[in-house]
Design a protein around this motif. Sequence first.
Motif, PDB file in Angstrom:
ATOM      1  N   UNK A   1       0.848  -1.210   0.000  1.00 19.75           N
ATOM      2  CA  UNK A   1       0.000   0.000   0.000  1.00 19.75           C
ATOM      3  C   UNK A   1       0.876   1.250   0.000  1.00 19.75           C
ATOM      4  N   UNK A   2       1.889   1.249   0.867  1.00 22.75           N
ATOM      5  CA  UNK A   2       2.760   2.430   1.004  1.00 22.75           C
ATOM      6  C   UNK A   2       3.471   2.762  -0.304  1.00 22.75           C
ATOM      7  N   UNK A   3       3.763   1.738  -1.088  1.00 24.48           N
ATOM      8  CA  UNK A   3       4.526   1.961  -2.330  1.00 24.48           C
ATOM      9  C   UNK A   3       3.632   2.083  -3.560  1.00 24.48           C
ATOM     10  N   UNK A   4       2.323   1.923  -3.367  1.00 21.22           N
ATOM     11  CA  UNK A   4       1.414   1.852  -4.511  1.00 21.22           C
ATOM     12  C   UNK A   4       1.393   3.144  -5.326  1.00 21.22           C
TER      13      UNK A   4
ATOM     14  N   UNK B   1       6.218   0.435   6.761  1.00 19.11           N
ATOM     15  CA  UNK B   1       5.328   1.107   5.801  1.00 19.11           C
ATOM     16  C   UNK B   1       5.688   2.586   5.669  1.00 19.11           C
ATOM     17  N   UNK B   2       5.956   3.250   6.788  1.00 19.47           N
ATOM     18  CA  UNK B   2       6.289   4.685   6.729  1.00 19.47           C
ATOM     19  C   UNK B   2       7.598   4.883   5.959  1.00 19.47           C
ATOM     20  N   UNK B   3       8.587   4.064   6.248  1.00 16.19           N
ATOM     21  CA  UNK B   3       9.863   4.192   5.523  1.00 16.19           C
ATOM     22  C   UNK B   3       9.664   3.942   4.028  1.00 16.19           C
ATOM     23  N   UNK B   4       8.867   2.912   3.717  1.00 16.93           N
ATOM     24  CA  UNK B   4       8.641   2.579   2.294  1.00 16.93           C
ATOM     25  C   UNK B   4       7.945   3.738   1.584  1.00 16.93           C
ATOM     26  N   UNK B   5       6.962   4.343   2.261  1.00 15.74           N
ATOM     27  CA  UNK B   5       6.242   5.464   1.645  1.00 15.74           C
ATOM     28  C   UNK B   5       7.190   6.641   1.398  1.00 15.74           C
TER      29      UNK B   5
END
Length: 439
Positions: free
Chosen positions: A68-71, A91-95
């Motif tokens: 989701x974060x990278x979508x 998730x926060x880091x990926x976003x």
Amino acid sequence: MTSPLRIGVLGLGTVGAALVQSLKSNADGIATRAGRAISVTAVSARDRSRDRGIDLSSLKWFDNPVALAQSSEIDCLVELIGGADGVAKAAVEAALKSGKHVVTANKALLAKHGSALVALAEKNNVALNFEASVAGGIPIVKTLRESLAGNHVSRVSGILNGTCNYILSRMELEGLTFEDCLKDAQRLGYAEADPTFDVGGFDTAHKLSLLTSLAFGTEIDSEAVYVEGIASIKPLDLVMADELGYRIKLLGVAERTATGIEQRVHPTMVPKHWAIAQVMGVTNAVNVIGDVVGELTLVGPGAGGNATASSVLSDLVDIARGIHVPPLGVPSSALTQTDKAPMQRHEGGYYIRLTVRDRPGAAAGIATRMAEQSISLESIVQKRPQASRAADPAGKSGNPVPVVLITYATSEAAIRRALDAVGADGHIAEDPQLIRIER
Ligand code: HSE
């Protein structure tokens, strides 16, 4: 109007559901103010089948939060699952690395990894907004970061945990037990998944470490916060506080002192006539002292779905408008190390409740130990039950009785030395209860 800000919501608990609902019900007003619509396009949560009272049928569901974060279908991740590490951090880091803005209510994550995440956001030229992480619906992050940007702040303090304030208020006003009040706070959605974070003072400490950074331009340093929770507060302490003209509040205080920045969280006696003493229930309050503005206090709902969603909305509207400021008010490269003031150097008045073995010389012995540390006593009250008076008319039994001392201003180190000596003298039957006094 430009294209909508597309958001992915990670976590559909009390706050996530309230956010989705309010984005829908206030859509027109939000779009007018932000200059563009804000639309939820994708979500991720633990349980897809749970009925949350909101229609998720048109939204893309992700089982994997990092996906989701990278979508490519979102511009901004709203992280509402909590936790200092694990999925929330990943998730926060990926976003941020994928160039997405992030809005989070996660104080535990920021208290532990905030400085690194802020640097990551700045490197990727995206926003990392966290209004909802401190004091629920009170806009204190924006106030410190933007409204007071021209001040030198000398102190920020407040009631930062709705659960603790709710518990202390109901224990005081309704004479209920700690356990019953905590159960109600959990039922009402105020408490953290693990309520030890609330009642142990750690949630307040996480929030305070963020306020300290915003107020003083320092790196986030939650390890430097001295923490005590409210679990040791007994009904008698609330009764005594009332008789002495105080209320007991769990305060977080960050203050510049001669020995550095003090960051402390502990139950505190505050004079009943102070504004902060009037703050009851789940309400939070934050008091700031700045050299230009003087003193100001913000009061409002500190926990709960809608209050927290309101702060998330404010962060989202800023992003939709293109407002982009350093997350901690100064660029992360300009943050300084916290100049820590040790708790032993803290100075103030103290409430001390001792369970004293009632016999001749006990009070004199205790007073002597206080005097040896140059501690001046403002009052001393012995609470002797009626039944014990009848059984021991001469007061020689050695039966335990509560004795409350109020000191004038002294140092934490002196109090600790005096109480160690009182304990070694054998005058007390239980560990002392120590509550700091603000006045
Ligand atoms: N558990 C928190 C509180 C929720 O009681 O204040 C808001 O951070």
